[in-house]
Design a protein around this motif. Sequence first.
Motif, PDB file in Angstrom:
ATOM      1  N   ALA A   1       0.838  -1.210   0.000  1.00  0.00           N
ATOM      2  CA  ALA A   1       0.000   0.000   0.000  1.00  0.00           C
ATOM      3  C   ALA A   1       0.866   1.251   0.000  1.00  0.00           C
ATOM      4  O   ALA A   1       0.552   2.249  -0.673  1.00  0.00           O
ATOM      5  CB  ALA A   1      -0.926  -0.017   1.216  1.00  0.00           C
ATOM      6  N   LEU A   2       1.979   1.213   0.733  1.00  0.00           N
ATOM      7  CA  LEU A   2       2.867   2.371   0.809  1.00  0.00           C
ATOM      8  C   LEU A   2       3.626   2.596  -0.496  1.00  0.00           C
ATOM      9  O   LEU A   2       3.868   3.744  -0.891  1.00  0.00           O
ATOM     10  CB  LEU A   2       3.849   2.198   1.970  1.00  0.00           C
ATOM     11  N   ILE A   3       4.013   1.524  -1.156  1.00  0.00           N
ATOM     12  CA  ILE A   3       4.680   1.673  -2.464  1.00  0.00           C
ATOM     13  C   ILE A   3       3.755   2.382  -3.446  1.00  0.00           C
ATOM     14  O   ILE A   3       4.168   3.296  -4.189  1.00  0.00           O
ATOM     15  CB  ILE A   3       5.106   0.301  -3.017  1.00  0.00           C
ATOM     16  N   GLY A   4       2.491   1.986  -3.464  1.00  0.00           N
ATOM     17  CA  GLY A   4       1.524   2.658  -4.335  1.00  0.00           C
ATOM     18  C   GLY A   4       1.334   4.110  -3.965  1.00  0.00           C
ATOM     19  O   GLY A   4       1.229   4.986  -4.834  1.00  0.00           O
ATOM     20  N   PHE A   5       1.317   4.400  -2.667  1.00  0.00           N
ATOM     21  CA  PHE A   5       1.177   5.780  -2.208  1.00  0.00           C
ATOM     22  C   PHE A   5       2.385   6.626  -2.598  1.00  0.00           C
ATOM     23  O   PHE A   5       2.241   7.789  -3.020  1.00  0.00           O
ATOM     24  CB  PHE A   5       0.980   5.798  -0.689  1.00  0.00           C
ATOM     25  N   LEU A   6       3.589   6.068  -2.458  1.00  0.00           N
ATOM     26  CA  LEU A   6       4.805   6.832  -2.741  1.00  0.00           C
ATOM     27  C   LEU A   6       4.876   7.263  -4.207  1.00  0.00           C
ATOM     28  O   LEU A   6       5.484   8.295  -4.515  1.00  0.00           O
ATOM     29  CB  LEU A   6       6.037   5.998  -2.375  1.00  0.00           C
ATOM     30  N   ARG A   7       4.267   6.488  -5.091  1.00  0.00           N
ATOM     31  CA  ARG A   7       4.266   6.877  -6.507  1.00  0.00           C
ATOM     32  C   ARG A   7       3.614   8.246  -6.693  1.00  0.00           C
ATOM     33  O   ARG A   7       4.026   9.052  -7.533  1.00  0.00           O
ATOM     34  CB  ARG A   7       3.527   5.807  -7.328  1.00  0.00           C
ATOM     35  N   PHE A   8       2.582   8.556  -5.878  1.00  0.00           N
ATOM     36  CA  PHE A   8       1.904   9.845  -5.970  1.00  0.00           C
ATOM     37  C   PHE A   8       2.510  10.875  -5.019  1.00  0.00           C
ATOM     38  O   PHE A   8       2.463  12.067  -5.292  1.00  0.00           O
ATOM     39  CB  PHE A   8       0.412   9.673  -5.672  1.00  0.00           C
ATOM     40  N   ASN A   9       3.043  10.438  -3.901  1.00  0.00           N
ATOM     41  CA  ASN A   9       3.636  11.353  -2.946  1.00  0.00           C
ATOM     42  C   ASN A   9       4.825  12.104  -3.556  1.00  0.00           C
ATOM     43  O   ASN A   9       5.088  13.257  -3.208  1.00  0.00           O
ATOM     44  CB  ASN A   9       4.081  10.580  -1.702  1.00  0.00           C
ATOM     45  N   PHE A  10       5.539  11.447  -4.488  1.00  0.00           N
ATOM     46  CA  PHE A  10       6.673  12.086  -5.157  1.00  0.00           C
ATOM     47  C   PHE A  10       6.277  12.777  -6.464  1.00  0.00           C
ATOM     48  O   PHE A  10       7.097  13.439  -7.090  1.00  0.00           O
ATOM     49  CB  PHE A  10       7.764  11.057  -5.468  1.00  0.00           C
ATOM     50  N   SER A  11       5.021  12.638  -6.883  1.00  0.00           N
ATOM     51  CA  SER A  11       4.588  13.191  -8.160  1.00  0.00           C
ATOM     52  C   SER A  11       4.536  14.717  -8.113  1.00  0.00           C
ATOM     53  O   SER A  11       4.248  15.312  -7.074  1.00  0.00           O
ATOM     54  CB  SER A  11       3.203  12.636  -8.517  1.00  0.00           C
ATOM     55  N   LYS A  12       4.804  15.345  -9.239  1.00  0.00           N
ATOM     56  CA  LYS A  12       4.711  16.804  -9.338  1.00  0.00           C
ATOM     57  C   LYS A  12       3.340  17.254  -9.821  1.00  0.00           C
ATOM     58  O   LYS A  12       2.919  18.382  -9.565  1.00  0.00           O
ATOM     59  CB  LYS A  12       5.793  17.329 -10.282  1.00  0.00           C
ATOM     60  N   THR A  13       2.628  16.393 -10.553  1.00  0.00           N
ATOM     61  CA  THR A  13       1.345  16.770 -11.147  1.00  0.00           C
ATOM     62  C   THR A  13       0.146  16.211 -10.393  1.00  0.00           C
ATOM     63  O   THR A  13      -0.956  16.744 -10.504  1.00  0.00           O
ATOM     64  CB  THR A  13       1.281  16.289 -12.602  1.00  0.00           C
TER      65      THR A  13
END
Length: 402
Positions: free
Chosen positions: A218-230
Amino acid sequence: MNLDLLLAFIQNKLNDELFMLGFYQCMLSFLVACFVSVVSIPVVIKISELKALMEKPGERRAHKTPTPTFGGIAIFAAVLISYFLWPSIDQTDIYRTNLSIVGMTILFFIGIKDDLVGIDPNKKIFFQVLPALILVFFGDLRVDYLYGIMGFNHIEEVISVALTCFIFIALTNAINLIDGIDGLAGGVATLASGTFGAWFLVTNHFAMACLAFTLAGALIGFLRFNFSKTSKIFMGNTGSLIIGFLLAFFAVRFINLNSSYRFDPTSFFDAPIIAIVILIIPIFDTLRVFMVRILAGRSPFSADRNHMHHILLDNGLSHAGATALLCGTSLFNIVLFFLFHRNITNTQSLMILGGLFFLYLLAGFLLKMRALLVATHPRRRRALLRKEFQNALGGRRLVDYL
């Protein structure tokens, strides 16, 4: 364990049908949790934007634009769906893991309220103690053996209950406190849950392993957006509360199991020290910040920019750079400790951790000084440096110590 024994151990595990079934279940749980997190977060972002549920930039905020702060909803959903998707093949911990879901659900709603309208700190502490007590009394989960640290072994039941509750409160709030830049709380929690999950899996505690790998996914999926700029999103108090609670659950059960099976070759007689090392960044940073605030004559719960991640940002590192440095430090300590922990006693290990904490304090102080020297106008540097020294010395002037 030498190389030959390690290879033989791995071969035996690969030939164990029950272990392989548990391994596949954990990997599927990890992947499903990651998938659910990835597909649900865009929905959470869209609703947050439509309803204006955004966290605005501020003096203590590291972000520059309004950002959704309900990533914890997606993490909660991912853990819940992927954990209950499979039948349990291990009945040893199934009741305790189900109780942990009960506690996580309580904290989920407290976190939602805190993110929306805020919550009184005393009520927040009460609702952190409640899930811990549910696990202590209904799940018979407590730290009642101290592995000879400072000469202590078995401890009284009342003390063990108080100590277990303290661990839950401390770790839950420690994760909340380090959630100040992109990826840090999520990265540290992913590393910790993966490490605990690997040990639970190897020792055939599949229910615990499945829950740990579910959280990691669940955290890996979250980190994909947590680091996103858009399409950035924060986990919010909702996420940090449930993550901290689950990590505390893993740590206490890890300590508890090793004391129960301390003559098993896969057990560790320094389990409490290992648990601290696995969670070294949130523990050290919380202790350091509280010490700095108390020495400065302020409440340890007052807000400031004295966290190590804030200091690293002030020294020019990006969010990704600061997160990588702190998570890399955590991983380095874990690997180093596992390589050398067999040759020292638990008391010696605790003293080494005390020395490392002193170095952490010193590094934070020196980096704070460097940030002031680099960023401050020359005419203000002397006054600011004097103030920082006074804070570090408990509000006194340096001359008072000479």
